[in-house]
Design an enzyme around this catalytic site. Structure first.
Site, mmCIF file in Angstrom:
data_model
loop_
_atom_site.group_PDB
_atom_site.id
_atom_site.type_symbol
_atom_site.label_atom_id
_atom_site.label_comp_id
_atom_site.label_asym_id
_atom_site.label_seq_id
_atom_site.Cartn_x
_atom_site.Cartn_y
_atom_site.Cartn_z
ATOM 1 N N ARG A 198 0.820 -1.212 0.000
ATOM 2 C CA ARG A 198 0.000 0.000 0.000
ATOM 3 C C ARG A 198 0.857 1.266 0.000
ATOM 4 N NH1 ARG A 198 -2.749 -0.258 4.885
ATOM 5 N NH2 ARG A 198 -1.401 1.399 5.623
ATOM 6 N N TYR A 202 -15.284 20.738 -12.159
ATOM 7 C CA TYR A 202 -15.897 19.439 -12.471
ATOM 8 C C TYR A 202 -16.964 19.134 -11.405
ATOM 9 C CZ TYR A 202 -15.790 14.289 -12.975
ATOM 10 O OH TYR A 202 -16.116 12.974 -13.144
ATOM 11 N N ASP A 248 -6.919 21.634 -11.111
ATOM 12 C CA ASP A 248 -7.147 20.492 -11.991
ATOM 13 C C ASP A 248 -6.604 20.876 -13.370
ATOM 14 O OD1 ASP A 248 -8.226 18.643 -13.822
ATOM 15 O OD2 ASP A 248 -9.960 18.255 -12.544
ATOM 16 N N LYS A 299 -7.828 10.219 -18.369
ATOM 17 C CA LYS A 299 -8.084 10.852 -19.676
ATOM 18 C C LYS A 299 -6.875 10.672 -20.603
ATOM 19 C CE LYS A 299 -11.557 12.260 -17.242
ATOM 20 N NZ LYS A 299 -12.720 11.437 -17.148
HETATM 21 C C1 LIG Z 1 -11.580 17.699 -15.603
HETATM 22 C C2 LIG Z 1 -11.802 16.415 -14.861
HETATM 23 N N1 LIG Z 1 -11.211 16.253 -13.677
HETATM 24 C C3 LIG Z 1 -11.379 15.133 -12.969
HETATM 25 C C4 LIG Z 1 -12.145 14.100 -13.430
HETATM 26 C C5 LIG Z 1 -12.316 12.866 -12.597
HETATM 27 O O1 LIG Z 1 -11.586 11.790 -13.097
HETATM 28 P P1 LIG Z 1 -12.031 10.291 -12.760
HETATM 29 O O2 LIG Z 1 -13.206 9.976 -13.607
HETATM 30 O O3 LIG Z 1 -10.813 9.488 -13.068
HETATM 31 O O4 LIG Z 1 -12.375 10.261 -11.304
HETATM 32 C C6 LIG Z 1 -12.789 14.222 -14.670
HETATM 33 C C7 LIG Z 1 -13.631 13.124 -15.196
HETATM 34 O O5 LIG Z 1 -14.382 13.271 -16.134
HETATM 35 C C8 LIG Z 1 -12.607 15.416 -15.396
HETATM 36 O O6 LIG Z 1 -13.207 15.603 -16.588
#
Ligand SMILES: Cc1ncc(COP(=O)(O)O)c(C=O)c1O
Length: 405
Positions: A71, A124, A196, A221
């Site tokens: 872990r 998001y 982000d 992504k």
């Molecule tokens: C800009 C953005 N940040 C974070 C996330 C979250 O990622 P995850 O789906 O891997 O939790 C997404 C998912 O669509 C996203 O578009």
């Protein structure tokens, strides 16, 4: 592996490299994370497991071994962590099982009960749910600010503002933020800056260089790049790395080694894929802009798109995700358009090799910056299909959209 040589990865996580020219970055992406420990195999193998055997009681008691428990990391994870730290210019990187898990870990590493958190209105959606749900429940106050607050940004701070959370461009509505400007005001108020940076990756926007303390990426992504894994990545500068790492350890929300292995494969081709997807997306966005069914195209490279000036000043390009606002059409018209598409898939996520389209109005929550468009809004992600084929798929869709008029 008891007698395996120590990992010799390109740079230790506390020695970030200066931003390199693009060619050097491509070479780095190609050669990073090689180690003699892997016996000449090009890619680090998948290390699975919980128990790590110690050589001696002394090593166990003093935690002297490089790896002590599954872990707490293993060579597969360490390879990507170190490569990412160097790419992002960070002191250290954690990997989690999803982008949202990385965001949660990062926020929990900087906020405590009684603190105030300032969050961009355009984040998001699930981040808003996390802030208004879980964080508020644990005594963290959260308030939202418009993505481009300009001179008024200082007014949003309170005595207890501990952190500012940015996302640029904004989710769904694509506003580019003045990250260096906002970060500098946040630092004047003693607040940590989180961002982000999934849309850009460190290749298109140098978040740490712009003053971001913790930069987060949904590796799900572009890093993964094939819609077949979930991964979260958060990198921190030297000031915030110890607390981020500690929080990650306390939560125990690590990434699975298979996903990390796949992500490291994606890392090799990240530069080529993000730029090619971005190039195709721009061509399609230009074509869409000329369509009579389209009211506006929200793409940071377009002058009318919010924050375009910041994009020109701070970014090294655009990736393949953007949105379009249509002229007013009914939901039934829209469903006829979307249900009949043959190349564009309808589904969440993005960053893979396939193009996607999603209606987004039902996901749009804005409390600090009203959304004034009246037509339906679509988010498009452009993958690696032929652009002419994609245009034809959309053109057929527009015929269905307008067919009953
Ligand atoms: C800009 C953005 N940040 C974070 C996330 C979250 O990622 P995850 O789906 O891997 O939790 C997404 C998912 O669509 C996203 O578009």
């Amino acid at each position: 592996m008891l007698n395996a040589p120590k990992l010799q990865l390109p740079l230790p996580p506390d020695a970030p490299a200066p931003r390199a020219r693009r060619g050097a970055t491509q070479t780095f992406l190609t050669h990073a994370a090689r180690s003699k420990a892997f016996h000449g195999f090009v890619n680090p193998p998948i290390y699975r497991g919980s128990t790590v055997l110690f050589e001696s009681m002394d090593d166990l008691v003093h935690g002297r071994a490089e790896f002590t428990y599954g872990r707490k990391g293993n060579p597969s994870l360490r390879a990507l962590e170190q490569a990412w730290s160097e790419l992002a210019g960070a002191a250290g990187t954690i990997l989690c099982g999803s982008g949202l898990a990385a965001i949660t870990t990062a926020l929990l590493s900087v906020a405590r009960a009684g603190d105030h958190l300032l969050v961009a209105d355009t984040v998001y959606g699930p981040v808003r749910e996390l802030c208004d749900g879980l964080l508020e429940r644990f005594g963290v106050e959260v308030s939202y600010f418009p993505p481009d607050p300009g001179e008024t940004f200082g007014d949003y701070f309170r005595n207890n503002t501990a952190a500012v959370y940015l996302e640029s461009p904004g989710s769904l509505t694509m506003e580019i933020q003045d990250v260096p400007g906002l970060a500098s005001v946040a630092h004047e108020h003693g607040a940590c800056v989180l961002m982000d940076n999934t849309w850009s990756t460190p290749l298109l926007f140098d978040a740490h260089g712009a003053g971001v303390d913790i930069s987060i990426e949904a590796g799900t992504k572009y890093l993964g790049g094939a819609s077949d894994l979930l991964l979260g990545v958060a990198s921190a500068n030297a000031a915030y790395w110890p607390m981020l790492q500690k929080t990650h350890n306390m939560l125990g929300c690590i990434a699975g080694p298979e996903d990390v292995f796949l992500a490291l494969r994606g890392f090799r081709t990240l530069d080529l894929r993000i730029r090619e997807s971005g190039r195709r997306a721009l061509e399609l966005a230009q074509w869409l802009r000329a369509r009579p069914e389209v009211c506006s195209v929200l793409h940071p490279a377009f002058e009318q798109s919010p924050g375009h000036g910041y994009w020109k000043r701070d970014y090294h390009g655009a990736s393949g995700l953007f949105s379009v606002v249509l002229e007013p059409f009914s939901q039934q018209d829209l469903a006829r358009m979307l249900d009949g598409l043959s190349l564009f898939g309808m589904g969440y996520s993005w960053g893979g090799f396939e193009s996607l389209i999603t209606p987004i109005d039902h996901d749009l929550v804005r409390t600090a910056s009203p959304w004034s468009h009246t037509g339906p809004t679509l988010r498009l992600y452009i993958g690696l299909e032929d652009v002419e084929d994609l245009k034809q798929d959309l053109a057929d869709g527009f015929s269905r959209l307008t067919g009953n008029r």
